[in-house]
Structure formats: C-alpha cells, structure tokens
Scaffold this motif. Sequence first.
Motif, mmCIF file in Angstrom:
data_model
loop_
_atom_site.group_PDB
_atom_site.id
_atom_site.type_symbol
_atom_site.label_atom_id
_atom_site.label_comp_id
_atom_site.label_asym_id
_atom_site.label_seq_id
_atom_site.Cartn_x
_atom_site.Cartn_y
_atom_site.Cartn_z
ATOM 1 N N LEU A 1 0.829 -1.195 0.000
ATOM 2 C CA LEU A 1 0.000 0.000 0.000
ATOM 3 C C LEU A 1 0.868 1.250 0.000
ATOM 4 C CD1 LEU A 1 -2.713 -0.988 2.619
ATOM 5 C CD2 LEU A 1 -3.046 -0.688 0.169
ATOM 6 N N LEU A 2 0.524 2.195 -0.827
ATOM 7 C CA LEU A 2 1.257 3.451 -0.913
ATOM 8 C C LEU A 2 1.175 4.220 0.401
ATOM 9 C CD1 LEU A 2 2.897 5.311 -2.683
ATOM 10 C CD2 LEU A 2 0.789 6.218 -3.634
ATOM 11 N N SER A 3 0.043 4.129 1.084
ATOM 12 C CA SER A 3 -0.097 4.833 2.364
ATOM 13 C C SER A 3 0.924 4.331 3.384
ATOM 14 C CB SER A 3 -1.514 4.677 2.917
ATOM 15 O OG SER A 3 -1.816 3.306 3.105
ATOM 16 N N ASN A 4 1.162 3.029 3.413
ATOM 17 C CA ASN A 4 2.146 2.469 4.337
ATOM 18 C C ASN A 4 3.557 2.909 3.981
ATOM 19 O OD1 ASN A 4 0.134 1.137 5.727
ATOM 20 N ND2 ASN A 4 0.426 -0.787 4.655
ATOM 21 N N LEU A 5 3.872 2.909 2.704
ATOM 22 C CA LEU A 5 5.200 3.326 2.257
ATOM 23 C C LEU A 5 5.457 4.780 2.629
ATOM 24 C CD1 LEU A 5 7.847 2.803 0.645
ATOM 25 C CD2 LEU A 5 6.614 3.625 -1.363
ATOM 26 N N LEU A 6 4.505 5.649 2.338
ATOM 27 C CA LEU A 6 4.670 7.071 2.643
ATOM 28 C C LEU A 6 4.750 7.319 4.144
ATOM 29 C CD1 LEU A 6 2.272 8.635 -0.007
ATOM 30 C CD2 LEU A 6 4.777 8.770 0.023
ATOM 31 N N SER A 7 3.932 6.628 4.897
ATOM 32 C CA SER A 7 3.952 6.783 6.347
ATOM 33 C C SER A 7 5.295 6.334 6.929
ATOM 34 C CB SER A 7 2.806 5.974 6.961
ATOM 35 O OG SER A 7 2.842 6.040 8.355
ATOM 36 N N ASP A 8 5.788 5.198 6.472
ATOM 37 C CA ASP A 8 7.079 4.696 6.951
ATOM 38 C C ASP A 8 8.211 5.631 6.553
ATOM 39 O OD1 ASP A 8 5.821 2.527 8.074
ATOM 40 O OD2 ASP A 8 6.311 1.162 6.430
ATOM 41 N N MET A 9 8.150 6.143 5.328
ATOM 42 C CA MET A 9 9.183 7.083 4.879
ATOM 43 C C MET A 9 9.165 8.352 5.722
ATOM 44 S SD MET A 9 9.488 6.882 0.751
ATOM 45 C CE MET A 9 10.796 8.078 0.758
ATOM 46 N N ALA A 10 7.978 8.867 5.995
ATOM 47 C CA ALA A 10 7.871 10.083 6.803
ATOM 48 C C ALA A 10 8.447 9.846 8.197
ATOM 49 C CB ALA A 10 6.413 10.541 6.894
ATOM 50 N N LEU B 1 11.892 16.065 1.532
ATOM 51 C CA LEU B 1 11.385 14.701 1.367
ATOM 52 C C LEU B 1 10.282 14.387 2.379
ATOM 53 C CD1 LEU B 1 14.721 12.773 0.708
ATOM 54 C CD2 LEU B 1 12.948 13.373 -0.971
ATOM 55 N N TYR B 2 10.458 14.876 3.595
ATOM 56 C CA TYR B 2 9.443 14.686 4.625
ATOM 57 C C TYR B 2 8.132 15.353 4.207
ATOM 58 C CZ TYR B 2 7.045 14.973 9.126
ATOM 59 O OH TYR B 2 6.114 14.893 10.134
ATOM 60 N N GLN B 3 8.212 16.585 3.732
ATOM 61 C CA GLN B 3 7.004 17.303 3.287
ATOM 62 C C GLN B 3 6.344 16.605 2.097
ATOM 63 O OE1 GLN B 3 5.350 19.819 4.733
ATOM 64 N NE2 GLN B 3 6.821 19.532 6.384
ATOM 65 N N ILE B 4 7.156 16.068 1.200
ATOM 66 C CA ILE B 4 6.607 15.324 0.058
ATOM 67 C C ILE B 4 5.845 14.098 0.555
ATOM 68 C CG2 ILE B 4 7.230 13.904 -1.941
ATOM 69 C CD1 ILE B 4 9.518 15.957 -2.464
ATOM 70 N N ALA B 5 6.430 13.376 1.508
ATOM 71 C CA ALA B 5 5.763 12.183 2.050
ATOM 72 C C ALA B 5 4.459 12.557 2.750
ATOM 73 C CB ALA B 5 6.705 11.441 3.009
#
Length: 163
Positions: A100-109, A144-148
């Motif tokens: 899931l993209l939501s999980n990837l973005l959340s983990d990256m953030a 990168l944080y803001q993008i996530a």
Amino acid sequence: MTSEDIETHLANLLTSEDIAFEQEALKIIAKSAKGSMRDALTITDQVINYSNGNVTQHYASDILNVSNLDFIYELIDAISKEQKDKVYKLLERIKLENHLLSNLLSDMAEILQIISNCQTFNISENQKIEAISKELKPETTQLLYQIAINGIKDLPFAPNVFI
C-alpha cells in the motif's frame, strides 16, 4: 498503549513462550496495532502461524503488507544519492509486492523524521540512520518529509492505493 509498551510486552511474552523474534518485527507489529494490545497479539499470532514460529521483520512485513525498514532505508539512501535507476527499481519491486502506498509514505515520513532528529540533535538511532543523515542535507530531509506528508494527504485522490 504506547508502541514501546506493546513491544516490551510482546518481547516478554515471546521470550516466555520460547519463540524466536526480531525486535524490528515487534516494532512493525506495535506500530500497526495502533495502541491496541489485543490487535498486537492477534497480529503476532498470525505472524507466528505464517512463519512457523519465527517472528521476523520479513514475515511481519508480509502479513501487514508494509515495507520492511531496510527497504525504506535503501530507498531514502538511493534518493539522497540521486540514484534514479535504483530508485525506479526499488519502486518497481514494491509495486510487484503489492504494498500500500499509504504504508510506504507513512514509513518514509517516520524514518525521515528520525533522520531529521539525528541531524538536528546528533542523536543516532542506528548506523543506517546515522549514515543517511550525514549524506542528506537537512533541507533535503525536510523536503522529502514534506513530500511524504503531502502524499499521504493526497492519497484519497489517487486512482490506485497501490504503487
């Protein structure tokens, strides 16, 4: 309950039951449980059954459809070094694994926030975080944080929640 409390309880439980586990797996489970010990126990039971009694980061990630932390570190490192081909291959891999993209973005953030703390306060979570924090400029970390974070906000408008 806090994630740390859940991790500690799971570690004690698995140790008393003589079940092998990785601490990173417990972090993934605790985060996914979102404060619910009952959910954490259910997830842990699923991982134990799925893995034949070996609670690892790999199996926990598979069960929960999330990226493992090593993958996130590798992705952020490749982005920081502007290795476009590697970034593309990593994103293709995660697409094939149907995460899931939501999980990837959340983990990256979350990882980027830890990197930012390391850069700001010279606090090192681990060697990978320390290495990446030296490689990235603080401004790039924040970008990168803001993008996530903005990506997470925009997900309801995405045509596909998988990468």
